[in-house]
Design a protein around this motif. Structure first.
Motif, PDB file in Angstrom:
ATOM      1  N   LEU A  79      -5.417  -6.298   3.362  1.00  0.00           N
ATOM      2  CA  LEU A  79      -5.289  -7.082   2.129  1.00  0.00           C
ATOM      3  C   LEU A  79      -5.423  -6.203   0.891  1.00  0.00           C
ATOM      4  CD1 LEU A  79      -7.333 -10.282   3.051  1.00  0.00           C
ATOM      5  CD2 LEU A  79      -4.866 -10.092   2.792  1.00  0.00           C
ATOM      6  N   ASP A  80      -6.294  -5.232   0.951  1.00  0.00           N
ATOM      7  CA  ASP A  80      -6.428  -4.323  -0.190  1.00  0.00           C
ATOM      8  C   ASP A  80      -5.121  -3.563  -0.423  1.00  0.00           C
ATOM      9  OD1 ASP A  80      -8.991  -5.117  -0.621  1.00  0.00           O
ATOM     10  OD2 ASP A  80      -9.905  -3.497   0.539  1.00  0.00           O
ATOM     11  N   GLN A  81      -4.500  -3.153   0.657  1.00  0.00           N
ATOM     12  CA  GLN A  81      -3.217  -2.462   0.520  1.00  0.00           C
ATOM     13  C   GLN A  81      -2.159  -3.390  -0.066  1.00  0.00           C
ATOM     14  OE1 GLN A  81      -2.231  -0.907   4.367  1.00  0.00           O
ATOM     15  NE2 GLN A  81      -3.957   0.557   4.415  1.00  0.00           N
ATOM     16  N   GLN A  82      -2.108  -4.662   0.461  1.00  0.00           N
ATOM     17  CA  GLN A  82      -1.126  -5.604  -0.070  1.00  0.00           C
ATOM     18  C   GLN A  82      -1.412  -5.936  -1.536  1.00  0.00           C
ATOM     19  OE1 GLN A  82      -1.164  -9.005   2.464  1.00  0.00           O
ATOM     20  NE2 GLN A  82      -0.356  -7.925   4.262  1.00  0.00           N
ATOM     21  N   LYS A  83      -2.709  -6.085  -1.890  1.00  0.00           N
ATOM     22  CA  LYS A  83      -3.064  -6.372  -3.274  1.00  0.00           C
ATOM     23  C   LYS A  83      -2.620  -5.248  -4.202  1.00  0.00           C
ATOM     24  CE  LYS A  83      -7.002  -7.614  -6.174  1.00  0.00           C
ATOM     25  NZ  LYS A  83      -8.466  -7.858  -6.203  1.00  0.00           N
ATOM     26  N   ALA A  84      -2.841  -4.039  -3.761  1.00  0.00           N
ATOM     27  CA  ALA A  84      -2.423  -2.900  -4.575  1.00  0.00           C
ATOM     28  C   ALA A  84      -0.907  -2.906  -4.752  1.00  0.00           C
ATOM     29  CB  ALA A  84      -2.901  -1.598  -3.932  1.00  0.00           C
TER      30      ALA A  84
ATOM     31  N   LEU B 118       1.041  -5.559  -4.599  1.00  0.00           N
ATOM     32  CA  LEU B 118       1.407  -6.676  -5.479  1.00  0.00           C
ATOM     33  C   LEU B 118       1.126  -6.348  -6.937  1.00  0.00           C
ATOM     34  CD1 LEU B 118       0.160  -9.747  -3.403  1.00  0.00           C
ATOM     35  CD2 LEU B 118       2.516  -9.112  -3.872  1.00  0.00           C
ATOM     36  N   GLU B 119      -0.006  -5.702  -7.199  1.00  0.00           N
ATOM     37  CA  GLU B 119      -0.316  -5.322  -8.571  1.00  0.00           C
ATOM     38  C   GLU B 119       0.735  -4.364  -9.121  1.00  0.00           C
ATOM     39  OE1 GLU B 119      -2.508  -6.321 -10.660  1.00  0.00           O
ATOM     40  OE2 GLU B 119      -3.576  -7.698  -9.333  1.00  0.00           O
ATOM     41  N   GLU B 120       1.142  -3.458  -8.283  1.00  0.00           N
ATOM     42  CA  GLU B 120       2.171  -2.513  -8.721  1.00  0.00           C
ATOM     43  C   GLU B 120       3.482  -3.240  -8.989  1.00  0.00           C
ATOM     44  OE1 GLU B 120       4.312   1.610  -7.151  1.00  0.00           O
ATOM     45  OE2 GLU B 120       2.760   0.608  -5.949  1.00  0.00           O
TER      46      GLU B 120
ATOM     47  N   ARG C 184       3.797  -6.458  -9.712  1.00  0.00           N
ATOM     48  CA  ARG C 184       3.619  -7.304 -10.892  1.00  0.00           C
ATOM     49  C   ARG C 184       3.767  -6.489 -12.171  1.00  0.00           C
ATOM     50  NH1 ARG C 184      -0.719  -8.496 -14.103  1.00  0.00           N
ATOM     51  NH2 ARG C 184      -0.726 -10.552 -15.104  1.00  0.00           N
TER      52      ARG C 184
END
Length: 515
Positions: A120-125, A127-129, A131
């Motif tokens: 999830l941390d990888q996916q969040k990173a 997604l932030e990129e 976004r």
């Protein structure tokens, strides 16, 4: 030797052996007795010894038996404790195995969660990129800052939410209105069916017909003494003008006016008109009117099915027989409201007694409003309080016009509705043309005071106001809100029987030309 010595010698020889024999015989007998006593003592000691030995043997046997029982009991308890300890050891072993198994499962889940958190941390990173890239692209394409774009999105979302909420509220309101109207129509219809009162209203007359115009002079009397005596005795003003064969009675008190009408009618029929006769006829007419008041009060209580009124309150109710409002007899109106309120209360599960009593007394202030200042509903509430009616009845009376107190109970709302039904049904009341026109103008004035209204029309004898709005200034949501606002303002600023329908018409036309 003399004979005496011989005798003594013989006696000594005979006595000494006997004494010796007696001595030895007594001693032997004493020894024998002592031996017997010693033998008896010895035998008793042996017997006691045997008894003691027997008791000792029995005590020893009992001690052995008790010891055996205690030993057996201790062995049983020890065996049970060993079994309990063994069972506890087995349970502890099972729990330990279960804890070990759960601990292994928790460790496995912890490893899985740790792995998922990492993913999830990888996916969040990512997604932030992504976004950040999209925001940068949107700012480049739309030339909007982040705050401006957020404000625009919020505005659009608010408009959509408002439209959806207004649409949902309109649907819910329409559905609730249909259901409520259907149920209310059923209850009101049933209540009206139970109350079959006449639609023709009575009017209290204030004109006394005369057989001829010469009677006017006799009523006036010499130097006006008859007319002054009649006015003084009744408290009513007599107006004798050019009206042919009629005398007009003027008074704010309907009971006094009725007494004067009755007395004057009797004087005209009798023909003898002078001050003494006038006082006699007025007293007689006053007694008759008092009987009529009491009879009408009892009739009203009987028709309303009320039996616990004191005589003073019954007479006050009966005074309403001589009072009219908009051409409608107030006593008959009060009876009708009581019957309607009781019928609706029975259908709705409200307090029937409160509704029928409050319905009968709601206009009681009109019986004495010429003597007491203030609105009739407040006077009615004060009379009910003076006669120790319950607070619920007093509130229903005071709130039946909802000008000084809004209905706070189901019974008060029912009495208010019954009063409106009785006053609004066809033929119940009459209005003058001036009041009718004034109400229509007030309706149109209230409607025209709102923004976006182009024209308004009061139609159906003031039962409906139709409003035409400007489509470029008000949308559908605004038109719906306008209808509610106009209805609320009409309720707050006008007095009217029944209900008034507010219809808002919004017309949109789209015109194009083909060339």
């Amino acid at each position: 030797m003399n004979p005496f010595e011989i005798v003594l010698l013989i006696f000594g020889i005979g006595v000494l052996p006997g004494a010796a024999f007696g001595y030895f015989f007594g001693r032997q007998r004493t020894q024998t007795q002592q031996a017997e006593k010693m033998l008896e003592v010895t035998e008793n000691a042996d017997t006691r010894l045997v008894a003691l030995q027997e008791e000792q043997r029995k005590a020893l046997l009992e001690a052995k038996d008790e010891s055996a029982k205690i030993r057996a009991q201790l062995e049983t308890e020890a065996r049970e404790r060993r079994q309990d300890l063994k069972a506890q050891q087995q349970r502890l072993a099972q729990k330990e195995e279960e804890y070990d198994r759960k601990f292994d499962q928790l460790e496995k889940r912890e490893r899985q969660l740790t792995q998922r958190v990492g993913e999830l941390d990888q996916q969040k990173a990512a997604l932030e990129e992504l976004r950040a890239q999209r925001v940068a692209e949107l700012q480049r394409v739309g030339q909007l800052t982040l705050e401006e774009a957020r404000a625009e999105v919020i505005r659009v979302a608010e408009e959509v939410a408002q439209r959806d909420a207004a649409r949902a509220a309109r649907e819910i309101e329409a559905r609730a209105r249909d259901e409520a109207e259907s149920k209310a129509r059923e209850i009101v219809t049933l209540a009206i069916q139970r109350c079959a009162s006449d639609q023709v209203s009575e009017v209290t007359l204030s004109v006394v017909p005369l057989p001829n115009d010469e009677m006017k002079g006799r009523i006036i009397g010499r130097e006006g003494r008859n007319i002054r005596a009649l006015e003084s005795a009744t408290g009513v003003d007599l107006i004798i003008d050019d009206t042919p064969e009629a005398v007009i009675l003027s008074s704010f008190d309907p009971v006094r006016r009725e007494i004067a009408r009755n007395a004057l009618t009797k004087l005209i029929l009798d023909g003898r008109i002078h001050p003494a006769r006038i006082e006699e006829m007025v007293a007689k007419a006053r007694g008759e009117i008092e009987r009529v008041v009491e009879e009408e009060g009892q009739r009203a209580c009987m028709e309303a099915n009320i039996t616990n009124f004191p005589p003073e309150l019954v007479r006050l109710v009966g005074r309403l027989h001589f009072r009219s409002s908009y051409g409608q007899n107030v006593l008959n109106h009060s009876i009708e409201v009581s019957v309607l309120a009781a019928a609706m209360a029975a259908e709705l599960g409200a307090d029937v007694n409160v509704c029928k009593v409050a319905g009968l007394l709601h206009d009681l202030g009109k019986a004495i409003d010429q003597e007491v200042e203030g609105p009739h509903h407040l006077i009615s509430g004060e009379i009910a309080r003076r006669f120790n009616r319950s607070p619920k009845i007093i509130h229903a009376i005071v709130a039946h016009h909802a000008t000084d107190s809004e209905p706070q109970s189901l019974e008060a709302t029912i009495v208010q509705a019954a009063d409106a039904i009785s006053a609004a049904r066809p033929g119940a009341r009459r209005e003058t043309i001036d009041l009718y026109i004034k109400r229509l103008e007030s309706l149109e004035s209230i409607a025209n005071s709102f923004h976006g209204v182009e024209r308004s029309f009061a139609i159906q004898a003031g039962r409906e106001v139709r409003i035409i709005v400007k489509p470029e200034e008000l949308d559908e949501i605004g038109a719906s809100q306008l209808a509610r606002d106009v209805a609320h303002k009409i309720e707050e600023s006008m007095d009217y029987p029944g209900q008034i329908k507010v219809s808002v018409v919004r017309e949109t036309r789209s015109v194009e030309y083909a060339k």
